[in-house]
Design a protein around this motif. Structure first.
Motif, short mmCIF file in Angstrom:
data_model
loop_
_atom_site.label_atom_id
_atom_site.label_comp_id
_atom_site.label_asym_id
_atom_site.label_seq_id
_atom_site.Cartn_x
_atom_site.Cartn_y
_atom_site.Cartn_z
N ARG A 5 42.64 25.33 -49.14
CA ARG A 5 43.54 24.97 -50.48
C ARG A 5 43.74 23.25 -50.21
O ARG A 5 44.49 22.83 -51.10
N HIS A 6 43.23 22.67 -49.17
CA HIS A 6 43.59 21.29 -48.95
C HIS A 6 42.25 20.54 -49.30
O HIS A 6 41.22 20.36 -48.88
N GLU A 7 42.58 19.63 -50.77
CA GLU A 7 41.29 19.14 -51.23
C GLU A 7 40.51 18.12 -50.21
O GLU A 7 39.35 17.99 -50.35
N VAL A 8 41.52 17.62 -49.39
CA VAL A 8 40.90 16.43 -48.66
C VAL A 8 39.83 17.19 -47.50
O VAL A 8 38.51 16.96 -47.14
N ARG A 9 40.36 18.31 -47.30
CA ARG A 9 39.43 19.24 -46.23
C ARG A 9 38.27 19.82 -47.14
O ARG A 9 37.17 19.83 -46.46
N THR A 10 38.43 20.47 -48.03
CA THR A 10 37.27 20.85 -48.84
C THR A 10 36.44 19.74 -49.37
O THR A 10 35.14 20.14 -49.48
N ASP A 11 36.90 18.67 -49.45
CA ASP A 11 35.85 17.50 -49.79
C ASP A 11 34.85 17.31 -48.56
O ASP A 11 33.75 17.07 -48.51
N ILE A 12 35.53 17.47 -47.51
CA ILE A 12 34.66 17.47 -46.31
C ILE A 12 33.80 18.51 -46.09
O ILE A 12 32.46 18.51 -45.72
N ALA A 13 34.10 19.80 -46.65
CA ALA A 13 33.40 20.99 -46.57
C ALA A 13 32.30 20.73 -47.47
O ALA A 13 30.91 21.05 -47.12
N ARG A 14 32.49 20.00 -48.60
CA ARG A 14 31.12 19.72 -49.46
C ARG A 14 30.25 18.94 -48.96
O ARG A 14 29.13 19.04 -48.99
N ARG A 15 30.75 17.81 -48.25
CA ARG A 15 30.00 16.68 -47.54
C ARG A 15 29.10 17.52 -46.51
O ARG A 15 28.05 17.11 -46.34
N PHE A 16 29.66 18.57 -45.76
CA PHE A 16 28.99 19.28 -44.61
C PHE A 16 27.94 20.39 -45.41
O PHE A 16 27.36 21.13 -44.67
N GLY A 17 27.96 20.65 -46.32
CA GLY A 17 27.22 21.62 -47.14
C GLY A 17 27.59 22.73 -48.16
O GLY A 17 26.99 23.47 -48.48
N ALA A 18 28.86 22.91 -48.15
CA ALA A 18 29.52 23.78 -48.86
C ALA A 18 29.14 23.52 -50.34
O ALA A 18 29.16 22.61 -51.03
N THR A 19 28.58 24.68 -51.06
CA THR A 19 28.29 24.70 -52.50
C THR A 19 29.27 25.18 -53.44
O THR A 19 29.12 24.96 -54.76
N ASP A 20 30.40 25.92 -52.89
CA ASP A 20 31.34 26.37 -53.66
C ASP A 20 32.70 26.22 -52.75
O ASP A 20 32.56 26.24 -51.58
N VAL A 21 33.79 26.02 -53.52
CA VAL A 21 34.94 25.95 -53.04
C VAL A 21 36.30 26.89 -53.84
O VAL A 21 36.09 26.97 -54.87
N VAL A 22 36.61 27.73 -53.02
CA VAL A 22 37.58 28.95 -53.42
C VAL A 22 39.17 28.46 -52.97
O VAL A 22 39.29 28.32 -51.70
N ALA A 23 39.97 27.92 -53.85
CA ALA A 23 41.27 27.61 -53.37
C ALA A 23 42.35 28.83 -53.37
O ALA A 23 43.27 28.64 -52.82
N ALA A 24 42.22 29.96 -53.74
CA ALA A 24 42.86 31.19 -53.86
C ALA A 24 42.96 31.65 -52.46
O ALA A 24 42.29 31.56 -51.44
N ARG A 25 44.11 32.59 -52.23
CA ARG A 25 44.24 33.15 -51.00
C ARG A 25 44.59 34.75 -51.35
O ARG A 25 44.64 35.25 -52.45
N GLY A 26 44.32 35.54 -50.40
CA GLY A 26 44.68 37.07 -50.42
C GLY A 26 43.52 37.81 -51.57
O GLY A 26 42.34 37.56 -51.48
N GLU A 27 44.30 38.71 -52.16
CA GLU A 27 43.35 39.35 -53.08
C GLU A 27 42.61 38.60 -54.03
O GLU A 27 41.58 38.58 -54.51
N ASP A 28 43.27 37.45 -54.51
CA ASP A 28 42.69 36.61 -55.29
C ASP A 28 41.41 35.77 -54.80
O ASP A 28 40.51 35.54 -55.64
N ALA A 29 41.42 35.47 -53.49
CA ALA A 29 40.20 34.88 -52.87
C ALA A 29 39.18 35.82 -52.84
O ALA A 29 38.13 35.50 -53.14
N VAL A 30 39.57 37.25 -52.60
CA VAL A 30 38.45 38.18 -52.33
C VAL A 30 37.85 38.44 -53.87
O VAL A 30 36.79 38.48 -53.89
N ALA A 31 38.61 38.44 -54.96
CA ALA A 31 38.08 38.39 -56.41
C ALA A 31 37.10 37.36 -56.80
O ALA A 31 36.08 37.34 -57.30
N ALA A 32 37.73 35.94 -56.39
CA ALA A 32 36.79 34.88 -56.52
C ALA A 32 35.48 34.84 -55.93
O ALA A 32 34.62 34.55 -56.41
N VAL A 33 35.60 35.23 -54.68
CA VAL A 33 34.11 35.35 -53.98
C VAL A 33 33.36 36.30 -54.35
O VAL A 33 32.19 35.98 -54.63
N ARG A 34 33.66 37.43 -54.95
CA ARG A 34 32.97 38.54 -55.41
C ARG A 34 32.43 38.29 -56.69
O ARG A 34 31.39 38.30 -57.09
#
Length: 348
Positions: A202-231
């Motif tokens: 959920r922290h944009e500064v960190r997820t920006d690093i994740a993208r730099r490291f190779g992440a193709t997608d970012v999900v900022a939700a938590r709990g059941e919302d995160a599960v739904a988003a990934v699925r």
């Protein structure tokens, strides 16, 4: 010398302590050039992990060998070395099998009676089994030193998580947790050939690093919302490989929820604050494997080191605040308040 000590929750001090000396023939003394503060150090800082007043702290460091015992042959005075976060003898059955964190003679820096990495120098037991040599010229390269320091813990731990999760070429990977270990797991997954990497944070500064490291997608939700988003991102199936890099009940529930049937979870988040959140019935029905634990980073350093030296991977962006040794208490405060991701400590 000066070293960081912990006296009570939120009471970190940098104090004068005795200089380390070679006590056994297998010891070495290392003068620390770089150290850092780990997210797991915060459990002691917050009082959630017991410490004796005045106990040393810190388990990630690299530096110059200053003295060696008579039986040490693998490193010599003047060598630049990195230390994994657990010392190990290198010869017991567990070490020979690569599980150096279960070494029968092993231990953790900062244990009662032992030096911590957040100080000017450290006595290293079983120097031959523990320390790994680095190119001497790296000592004058600040950027490279920062990258190499991650081999002491977070890069190796991220790699351990990726291996536990079964990351392979073409796989879809999801990483729960946007701390330094989670980010290094993204980098490790990319290195191992993952085709799609979903970073949960959920922290944009960190997820920006994740993208730099190779992440193709970012999900900022938590709990059941995160599960739904990934699925939703994975045609309802979930990820082949899931890294759990937080250690809470919610994070483990999320990891199980986003794992694909027949997939695996690599867990390296230190469990804290609650139960595991595991429902073995769900895991049984869906053929989900669970692997991980304390990362034997000493085993991984020889594999990861060449890729850092040639620039194939660069984990150094996980450090976003630098302090000198006297500034370590402020570094803890910054990480606790989440104004810093990971604090680098310089001694030179």
């Amino acid at each position: 010398m000066r070293a960081t000590t912990i006296h009570a929750p939120f009471d970190m001090r940098v104090e004068d302590v005795p200089e380390p000396l070679v006590q056994l023939p297998t010891d070495a003394v290392v003068r620390v050039l770089r150290a850092c503060i780990c997210g797991s150090d915060l459990w002691a800082y917050r009082g959630e992990s017991a410490r004796q007043p005045g106990q040393r702290i810190g388990h990630e460091f690299l530096g110059i060998v200053e003295e060696t015992g008579s039986e040490v042959s693998g490193v010599r005075t003047g060598d630049l070395v990195v230390a994994p976060f657990v010392w190990s003898d290198g010869v017991c059955d567990y070490c020979r099998e690569g599980l150096t964190t279960s070494c029968v003679h092993g231990g953790f820096w900062g244990a009662v009676g032992y030096d911590g990495g957040q100080g000017e120098a450290v006595r290293v037991p079983f120097a031959d089994g523990t320390l790994v040599g680095l190119p001497k010229e790296a000592a004058s390269d600040d950027h490279l030193l920062s990258a190499l320091l991650t081999l002491s813990d977070v890069m190796g731990t991220g790699h351990h998580a990726a291996l536990g999760a079964g990351v392979r070429k073409g796989a879809t990977v999801a990483v729960v947790g946007d701390g330094a270990v989670g980010l290094c797991a993204v980098l490790a997954a990319k290195r191992l050939g993952a085709e799609r990497i979903i970073a949960l944070g959920r922290h944009e500064v960190r997820t920006d690093i994740a993208r730099r490291f190779g992440a193709t997608d970012v999900v900022a939700a938590r709990g059941e919302d995160a599960v739904a988003a990934v699925r939703e991102l994975t045609r309802g199936q979930g990820a082949h490989a899931v890294v759990e890099a937080v250690g809470t009940e919610q994070s483990m529930r999320t990891a199980v929820g986003i794992a694909r049937d027949g997939g695996a979870i690599g867990f390296v988040g230190v469990p804290h604050g609650s139960g595991t959140g595991l429902d073995l019935g769900v895991m049984f029905d869906r053929n989900i494997a669970l692997r991980g634990g304390v990362a034997p980073v000493r085993t991984y350093i020889p594999e990861l080191l060449p890729d850092i030296l040639d620039g194939t991977i660069d984990p150094s962006p996980v450090f976003d605040l630098t302090v000198d040794l006297e500034g370590v208490p402020d570094g803890y405060k910054a990480m606790d308040e989440r104004t810093a991701l990971k604090v680098l400590v310089t001694n030179s």
